[in-house]
Design a protein around this motif. Structure first.
Motif, PDB file in Angstrom:
ATOM      1  N   GLY A 279       0.775  -1.303   0.056  1.00  0.00           N
ATOM      2  CA  GLY A 279      -0.016   0.054   0.113  1.00  0.00           C
ATOM      3  C   GLY A 279       0.701   1.205   0.054  1.00  0.00           C
ATOM      4  O   GLY A 279       1.995   1.272   0.122  1.00  0.00           O
ATOM      5  N   ARG A 280       0.128   2.572   0.241  1.00  0.00           N
ATOM      6  CA  ARG A 280       0.800   3.544  -0.104  1.00  0.00           C
ATOM      7  C   ARG A 280       1.482   4.018   1.362  1.00  0.00           C
ATOM      8  O   ARG A 280       0.968   3.731   2.394  1.00  0.00           O
ATOM      9  N   ALA A 281       2.671   4.554   1.236  1.00  0.00           N
ATOM     10  CA  ALA A 281       3.234   4.943   2.378  1.00  0.00           C
ATOM     11  C   ALA A 281       2.491   5.987   3.333  1.00  0.00           C
ATOM     12  O   ALA A 281       1.895   6.755   2.748  1.00  0.00           O
ATOM     13  N   LYS A 282       2.753   5.951   4.385  1.00  0.00           N
ATOM     14  CA  LYS A 282       2.182   6.941   5.414  1.00  0.00           C
ATOM     15  C   LYS A 282       3.085   7.852   6.081  1.00  0.00           C
ATOM     16  O   LYS A 282       4.528   7.394   6.377  1.00  0.00           O
TER      17      LYS A 282
ATOM     18  N   ASP B 196       9.292  12.029   1.505  1.00  0.00           N
ATOM     19  CA  ASP B 196       9.429  11.415  -0.026  1.00  0.00           C
ATOM     20  C   ASP B 196      10.263  10.616  -0.148  1.00  0.00           C
ATOM     21  O   ASP B 196      10.173   9.327  -0.694  1.00  0.00           O
TER      22      ASP B 196
ATOM     23  N   ALA C 227       9.424   7.253   1.591  1.00  0.00           N
ATOM     24  CA  ALA C 227       8.216   6.654   0.969  1.00  0.00           C
ATOM     25  C   ALA C 227       8.697   6.163  -0.548  1.00  0.00           C
ATOM     26  O   ALA C 227       8.364   4.816  -0.701  1.00  0.00           O
ATOM     27  N   ARG C 228       9.770   6.770  -1.145  1.00  0.00           N
ATOM     28  CA  ARG C 228      10.179   6.070  -2.314  1.00  0.00           C
ATOM     29  C   ARG C 228      10.837   4.657  -2.002  1.00  0.00           C
ATOM     30  O   ARG C 228      10.945   3.650  -2.602  1.00  0.00           O
TER      31      ARG C 228
ATOM     32  N   SER D  10       7.039   3.790   5.797  1.00  0.00           N
ATOM     33  CA  SER D  10       6.035   5.015   6.389  1.00  0.00           C
ATOM     34  C   SER D  10       6.818   5.563   7.453  1.00  0.00           C
ATOM     35  O   SER D  10       7.791   4.749   8.044  1.00  0.00           O
TER      36      SER D  10
ATOM     37  N   ASP E 180       4.379  12.613  -1.233  1.00  0.00           N
ATOM     38  CA  ASP E 180       3.446  11.838  -1.889  1.00  0.00           C
ATOM     39  C   ASP E 180       3.287  10.559  -0.829  1.00  0.00           C
ATOM     40  O   ASP E 180       3.688   9.416  -1.278  1.00  0.00           O
ATOM     41  N   VAL E 181       2.577  10.888   0.044  1.00  0.00           N
ATOM     42  CA  VAL E 181       2.268   9.805   1.189  1.00  0.00           C
ATOM     43  C   VAL E 181       0.698   9.995   1.720  1.00  0.00           C
ATOM     44  O   VAL E 181       0.344  10.886   1.220  1.00  0.00           O
ATOM     45  N   ASP E 182       0.305   9.225   2.268  1.00  0.00           N
ATOM     46  CA  ASP E 182      -0.810   9.451   3.013  1.00  0.00           C
ATOM     47  C   ASP E 182      -0.353  10.019   4.460  1.00  0.00           C
ATOM     48  O   ASP E 182       0.227   9.456   5.239  1.00  0.00           O
TER      49      ASP E 182
END
Length: 177
Positions: A3-6, A71, A74-75, A79, A99-101
């Motif tokens: 999933g997307r990083a937080k 960022d 996250a890359r 998180s 570019d994260v939640d």
């Protein structure tokens, strides 16, 4: 992590317990942690050490450096938990460009309590004389900003536990390790 990083940005004026709370959260979650103060350029530290409040222009490169660190992590799929006073909405808007939640954890305390904490704190460049300017600059989170509010009238572990519960209520699947 899938999933997307937080990113949890632990925010509030100096002395509310951002560092302690963030370290507890990072340890509980198994996420990398960064102290926002470490991103300040030397010029900012010199100003604050001299009792000179930072201006918006002083803070912009600092905020951009924190955003860029988020960022970068996250890359790499991580998180993170990071501290940052994030006193004004325009400052939080810079951090929200990552570019994260992202969720702000706003630590709230009475200015008198915070003043007592800051006066007892040793080895920090932020003098108690700047506390009033921080509370003066503080713009509470707005309804359209991703965040939760926790008072710091309890132990840091309890503050972190309340934060984790509130994050879960917001649909964040944050599971302590």
């Amino acid at each position: 992590m899938g999933g997307r990083a937080k990113a949890i940005v632990v925010m509030g004026p100096s002395g509310v317990g951002k560092t302690t709370t963030a370290m507890v959260l990072a340890a509980r979650l198994g996420w990398p942690y960064a102290e926002g103060d470490d991103f300040h350029p030397l010029e900012n530290i010199a100003k604050m050490s001299a009792g000179i409040p930072l201006q918006d222009a002083d803070r912009e490169p600092w905020l951009a450096a924190i955003r860029d660190w988020i960022d970068e992590q996250a890359r790499g799929g991580a998180s993170v938990v990071v501290t940052c006073s994030a006193l004004k909405r325009r400052y939080r808007d810079i951090l929200r460009q990552a570019d994260v939640d992202l969720c702000f954890l706003f630590l709230a305390a009475d200015q008198l309590l915070v003043g007592e904490r800051v006066a007892r704190r040793a080895g920090h460049y932020m003098p108690p004389s700047l506390l009033a300017s921080q509370f003066g600059d503080l713009e509470p989170l707005q309804a359209d900003e991703p965040g939760i509010f926790v008072t710091v009238d309890k132990a840091p572990e309890a503050v972190a536990e309340e934060a984790l519960l509130r994050l879960a209520e917001r649909g964040w699947a944050v599971k302590p390790v």
